[in-house]
Design a protein around this motif. Sequence first.
Motif, PDB file in Angstrom:
ATOM      1  N   ASP A  28      -9.164   1.978  -2.129  1.00 17.15           N
ATOM      2  CA  ASP A  28      -8.573   3.260  -1.727  1.00 17.15           C
ATOM      3  C   ASP A  28      -9.360   3.886  -0.581  1.00 17.15           C
ATOM      4  N   ALA A  29      -8.811   4.965  -0.085  1.00 14.94           N
ATOM      5  CA  ALA A  29      -9.396   5.638   1.071  1.00 14.94           C
ATOM      6  C   ALA A  29     -10.710   6.325   0.763  1.00 14.94           C
ATOM      7  N   ASN A  30     -11.041   6.464  -0.515  1.00 11.75           N
ATOM      8  CA  ASN A  30     -12.305   7.075  -0.924  1.00 11.75           C
ATOM      9  C   ASN A  30     -13.399   6.037  -1.136  1.00 11.75           C
ATOM     10  N   GLU A  89      -3.130   7.226  -6.258  1.00  4.35           N
ATOM     11  CA  GLU A  89      -4.036   7.580  -5.158  1.00  4.35           C
ATOM     12  C   GLU A  89      -5.448   7.046  -5.398  1.00  4.35           C
ATOM     13  N   THR A  90      -5.836   6.907  -6.661  1.00  7.59           N
ATOM     14  CA  THR A  90      -7.173   6.456  -7.017  1.00  7.59           C
ATOM     15  C   THR A  90      -7.068   5.293  -7.996  1.00  7.59           C
ATOM     16  N   ALA A  95      -0.013   5.697   0.933  1.00  4.20           N
ATOM     17  CA  ALA A  95      -0.749   6.416   1.985  1.00  4.20           C
ATOM     18  C   ALA A  95      -2.258   6.341   1.805  1.00  4.20           C
ATOM     19  N   THR A  96      -2.728   6.105   0.565  1.00  2.00           N
ATOM     20  CA  THR A  96      -4.169   6.185   0.319  1.00  2.00           C
ATOM     21  C   THR A  96      -4.771   4.974  -0.387  1.00  2.00           C
ATOM     22  N   ALA A  97      -3.952   4.022  -0.820  1.00  2.00           N
ATOM     23  CA  ALA A  97      -4.464   2.902  -1.615  1.00  2.00           C
ATOM     24  C   ALA A  97      -3.694   1.626  -1.285  1.00  2.00           C
ATOM     25  N   ARG A 128       0.833  -1.197   0.000  1.00  2.00           N
ATOM     26  CA  ARG A 128       0.000   0.000   0.000  1.00  2.00           C
ATOM     27  C   ARG A 128       0.867   1.246   0.000  1.00  2.00           C
ATOM     28  N   PHE A 133      -9.239  -0.253   5.643  1.00  2.00           N
ATOM     29  CA  PHE A 133      -9.300   1.188   5.408  1.00  2.00           C
ATOM     30  C   PHE A 133     -10.070   1.947   6.486  1.00  2.00           C
TER      31      PHE A 133
END
Length: 771
Positions: free
Chosen positions: A430-432, A407-408, A312-314, A310, A712
């Motif tokens: 991911d974080a979204n 990130e995405t 920071a975001t995925a 991973r 997550f």
Amino acid sequence: MKTLLKWLARVLLVLVVLAIVTGGYIYLRFGQSLPQTSGEMQLSGLQSETSIVRDKYGIAHIFASSNHDLFFTMGVAHAQDRMFQMDLSRRAAHGRLSELVGSLTLRTDVQMRVLGLGEAADESFKHFNRKTQDAFQAYAKGVNSIIAAKGYVPPPEYTLLMTRPEPWRAQDSAAVLKMMAFGLSGDALQEPKLAKLLEIIGKEKAAQFLAPYPDDAPVTLSENDLGLSQDSMPVTDEPDYSAVGGEPPKGSNNWVVSGGLTASGKPLLANDPHLLLSTPGVWYFARMQMHDAMMLGATIPGTPFVTLGRNATAAWGFTNTGPDTSDLFVYDKSDVVTTDTKSLIKVRWGKDLPITISRNEQGPVLDPNWFDLGDMAKDGEVVVIQSTLDDWDDTTGELGVALMDAETFPDFVAGLQSYKMPQQNMVFADANDNIGFIAPARVPVRDESGNWISEIPFDELPVSSNSERQYYASANNKIVPDSYPHFITSSWYGFHRVRRIVELIEQTELHDKRSFSRMQMDTVSDLARLAIPLIASSEPQTSAGKELRLLLGGWDGNLAADRPEGLIYSMWMRNFTKGLYSDDLGDDFEQFWAARREFVDGVFAGQYAAWCDDIRTNEMESCQQVAGISLDQVAQQLADTSKSAIQQLQWGERHQAKFAHPLFDNTPLGRFFSVKVPVGGDASTINVAHTDYNSGNFDVLWGASMRAIYDFSDIDSSLFMHAPGQSGNVMSPHYSDLLQAWADGEFFEIRSDWTELSPPPNSQTLTLKPQ
């Protein structure tokens, strides 16, 4: 006579003293080979100060202020902990193992020189983008700063071989990636074996023996996922020659679920790649931190990036797709125009071997003296192999930079356009709260004659995000529906594992890390559950066989390490498969003897029940009879080999994961360099454990090389495990300290919320400074 005895005693005493001195010197050298893990080091090539903080498991957390120093320091960590492993990998790619270990590896070296992986790796490096080339070069400088350091003592293997590692080249990292691709790619060299099978049993029976993917087995992507309609024109599958040796042991599991299926409302992702178990392990865990940019997870020693893990975001995880990316072609020798190249294979302690490598526009000509081609080529014919592995424009090495910046899911997909091999089923979260799936690679498109005419366009490769099912799962199973317009492979397998994965995903209302960890350690066999009705109705003739029938007839299919059923069932399965098709294959049975789960699944379902008849007799034998005879055989085998009562037997006593040293395993040194641990499961369980039917034992040779669960809801609480340990140095406390924890299903965290100034307890900090 007394004088002679005194003389012999003195000689013996001298030899004993020499042995003690030599042993003491070797042990001292072994100890001196342990790397420095605390204090300060000054290294040439470093631009600014960096740190390697090793936690209590030896996991390296790397802190740097520039890309150059980040990759340089990754090279330092790998060289300290995995130098011999890295060296073997690059030598294998270039066909140079015999320079190190002698004629033992001569055949492998000739094959690798002919296949041209090392040369292709060198050329591929020229096609990398500048950022990737810079990373590989910085990494090489880091490796070389260690092996060129004053007072450097290489790992114990070099002491025993009386040699030292050569300097590392940036191109060597590309060679390591080539070797990973080679190990995970489809094997066209199975084609001669397919021809032999067709000769023995004919096309109709071979089609059953190499059973197709079941219609009722899960498929990873639906038509809706891919935007296909039922009117799409499917492609026709080619013969499944890769399954001629049985289900490949190389494989993996991964699955990802959206927040709608979790207790936290956030995605969860799991991954456990199934690879050859070895000391050291395939992976090296690391965290790479540069200011706010971060990657952590599993690195491949010899390469500068995190491959599975991973940022920071995925997070992402891979399983092997197993595409058909190599073919054999037979030509009249007079019709083939080749370019010939001379090559010399150096052989330590032996005579060097000059060879001539001939290539046409498709690929190298295979010499039957070095490649097992069976009866494919007649007199006056040659066999040529065409493969994506020797493509010179392979830019897979750019993957690491792409993953660091993704990130995405669109970022992730865009970064994979340079990824060429091996094809992997990649799941993403991911974080979204997005999840996705993509299977990128260079996959050839063939015309009706089998000639390669192009490759599947990148935007037509399997890709999907945020599925209506709210999850993606793959286990080397079929990933695309029949309406998918391109041929990838016909050798889909792993459907017993993916059946169980889907079952557990769907029967749990809301998932968390605990449910995912239970899934990864699950040892319930879908195939065993299908076998139980046949076993329960079987017809053993002995009282001991009937006792075993009673035990397995009420069993739940769980091959637990501390229970007897897994052992009895596994012995029964070997006997049953032998009774099923040894009569059909005759003298060639052993070369085709394997689990053959797809075929056996069809037998249990009644689809291939005719195979239970022994064609050597006049009677018509039933599957119940074969199953009963197999139970009687197990009872006799247990009586011959064990004094324990049936209920006291444990599957794990016979079924142990063997982490074998690649060089010393089959030598007296193997007891020091190789390690074993009892495990449950088998090759059809999620917690996979592959054994070799022809080995005469139940040693597990392939299994979960690492496990990871990404949460997550709190990404730093994500879980990791690999085995046998972080270090490749047999003298290190981290050589096999994770072995039992791996077998028991334990995990640890690799957190990113601390710095080199605030490390966790029991850490060691090594500060690197420019020289």
